[in-house]
Design a protein around this motif. Structure first.
Motif, PDB file in Angstrom:
ATOM      1  N   ASP A   7       0.723  -1.117   0.269  1.00 17.78           N
ATOM      2  CA  ASP A   7      -0.190  -0.286  -0.280  1.00 17.78           C
ATOM      3  C   ASP A   7       0.717   0.799  -0.116  1.00 17.78           C
ATOM      4  O   ASP A   7       1.763   1.349   0.848  1.00 17.78           O
ATOM      5  CB  ASP A   7      -0.486   0.001   1.343  1.00 17.78           C
ATOM      6  CG  ASP A   7      -1.776  -0.960   1.542  1.00 17.78           C
ATOM      7  OD1 ASP A   7      -2.426  -1.010   0.131  1.00 17.78           O
ATOM      8  OD2 ASP A   7      -2.397  -1.418   2.439  1.00 17.78           O
ATOM      9  N   THR A   8       0.135   1.927  -0.630  1.00 19.24           N
ATOM     10  CA  THR A   8       1.218   4.214  -0.968  1.00 19.24           C
ATOM     11  C   THR A   8       0.314   4.823   0.337  1.00 19.24           C
ATOM     12  O   THR A   8      -0.705   4.441   0.402  1.00 19.24           O
ATOM     13  CB  THR A   8       1.405   4.237  -2.032  1.00 19.24           C
ATOM     14  OG1 THR A   8       2.046   3.651  -3.196  1.00 19.24           O
ATOM     15  CG2 THR A   8       1.310   6.152  -2.580  1.00 19.24           C
ATOM     16  N   LYS A  42       2.057   4.259   8.907  1.00 19.50           N
ATOM     17  CA  LYS A  42       2.075   3.640   7.615  1.00 19.50           C
ATOM     18  C   LYS A  42       1.305   4.993   6.512  1.00 19.50           C
ATOM     19  O   LYS A  42       1.385   4.328   5.191  1.00 19.50           O
ATOM     20  CB  LYS A  42       2.833   2.782   7.206  1.00 19.50           C
ATOM     21  CG  LYS A  42       4.122   2.650   8.082  1.00 19.50           C
ATOM     22  CD  LYS A  42       5.364   3.321   7.304  1.00 19.50           C
ATOM     23  CE  LYS A  42       6.993   2.290   8.135  1.00 19.50           C
ATOM     24  NZ  LYS A  42       7.505   3.715   7.618  1.00 19.50           N
TER      25      LYS A  42
END
Length: 330
Positions: A7-8, A42
């Protein structure tokens, strides 16, 4: 939902506007919060740019700032602009005044409806000169309130507030309250858990809220240096809903129960029970202002035996009922 390895993170571009004679703590404190936010999770990343009219900038403590980026012609979508306070308001500083006008002019030209404005201390005056607080509630340092009212007659200036949130307009009273404001933003944008973890790392006793006066209940009884009493207070603040018996706190403070009771009142001006109730009712107020939980759930989460018990203690600390605080956040 936890993020997978592929995931970004969602990126929020943060442009830190540095006026002449920047108050360094207005920058360092809030930006440390964002640095820790990047480290602690994150899903979201704050990418910070330090911008000014010139590549070098002065500060109030004589430390120079260099390598600053120029003011961008266009801001990316959903950018955040953090405007530091300064001591450059004096009319006998014509060069500083010229630079401040350049900053407010840039803001006037560049800010779009999706831009979030965050002012720290007297940074509110630069935002006000650009008309960014017109029709919005805002605040600033107590010494700058009169100037803010004069510069922004269309703004709804709030006095005696740590920070004020109005849509995409955030403003703080300055200095340490900039940390409170950015912790609040991290709590909203990332999660309350991450914000609380950052507050603990930074040894900030507990976040204060947008409706707090500039003297926060979370800091009541902290104007002393007795380490044993601070240990007991730290434990209570870290977990107000715990069943705090005198024996339990005496073990934490490494004191006898009788000695703890005497020292606690001597150092804080409050009994142990009164302090626990103060912290619990303050937590309850924060929960009420940030959620739609019913009063029984609020009472349980803040350490009260029942909603009736919460209301009884509440009346000792607040003239208005709990629902008034819930309305403030709606």
């Amino acid at each position: 939902m936890s993020q997978g390895p592929g995931d970004t993170p969602h990126v929020i571009p943060v442009f830190v506007l540095l006026p002449p004679q920047t108050l360094l703590l207005d920058v360092a404190g809030p930006l440390e919060v964002l640095r820790y936010a990047n480290e602690q999770q994150k899903k979201m990343r704050f990418v910070c740019h330090y911008i000014a009219v010139q590549p070098n900038q002065t500060t109030t403590i004589g430390l120079g700032l260099c390598g600053l980026e120029p003011l961008p012609d266009v801001l990316p979508a959903h950018a955040m602009i953090l405007i530091s306070g300064s001591s450059s308001m004096a009319p006998q500083q014509p060069e500083a005044s010229k630079e401040r006008r350049a900053l407010s002019g840039w803001l006037r030209r560049t800010v779009s409806p999706d831009t979030t404005i965050v002012s720290i201390c007297s940074g509110a005056l630069i935002a006000a000169e650009a008309g960014l607080f017109d029709g919005h509630s805002c605040t600033t340092h107590a010494h700058c309130i009169a100037d803010l009212k004069r510069i922004a007659p269309l703004a709804l200036v709030q006095e005696n507030r740590l920070f004020v949130e109005d849509g995409k307009r955030f403003s703080s009273a300055g200095i340490s309250t900039g940390i409170d404001l950015i912790l609040h933003l991290v709590s909203t944008l990332v999660s309350p858990e991450v914000a609380a973890r950052i507050a603990q790392i930074m040894v900030v006793y507990l976040r204060r809220t947008t409706h707090d006066p500039q003297i926060s209940p979370w800091l009541s009884g902290r104007n002393h240096i007795h380490p044993s009493i601070h240990r007991a207070q730290d434990a209570i603040v870290a977990n107000p809903a715990e069943d705090w018996t005198l024996a339990h706190l005496a073990d934490i403070a490494n004191l006898s129960q009788r000695h703890l009771s005497r020292l606690f009142r001597e150092q804080t001006g409050l009994s142990v029970v009164d302090y626990v109730n103060l912290i619990r009712v303050t937590l309850a107020r924060d929960i009420i202002s940030q959620s739609r939980l019913d009063m029984e759930a609020v009472a349980e989460r803040s350490g009260f035996a029942s909603a009736r018990h919460l209301r009884r203690i509440w009346q000792q600390h607040h003239e208005k009922p709990p629902t008034a605080f819930r309305n403030l956040s709606s």
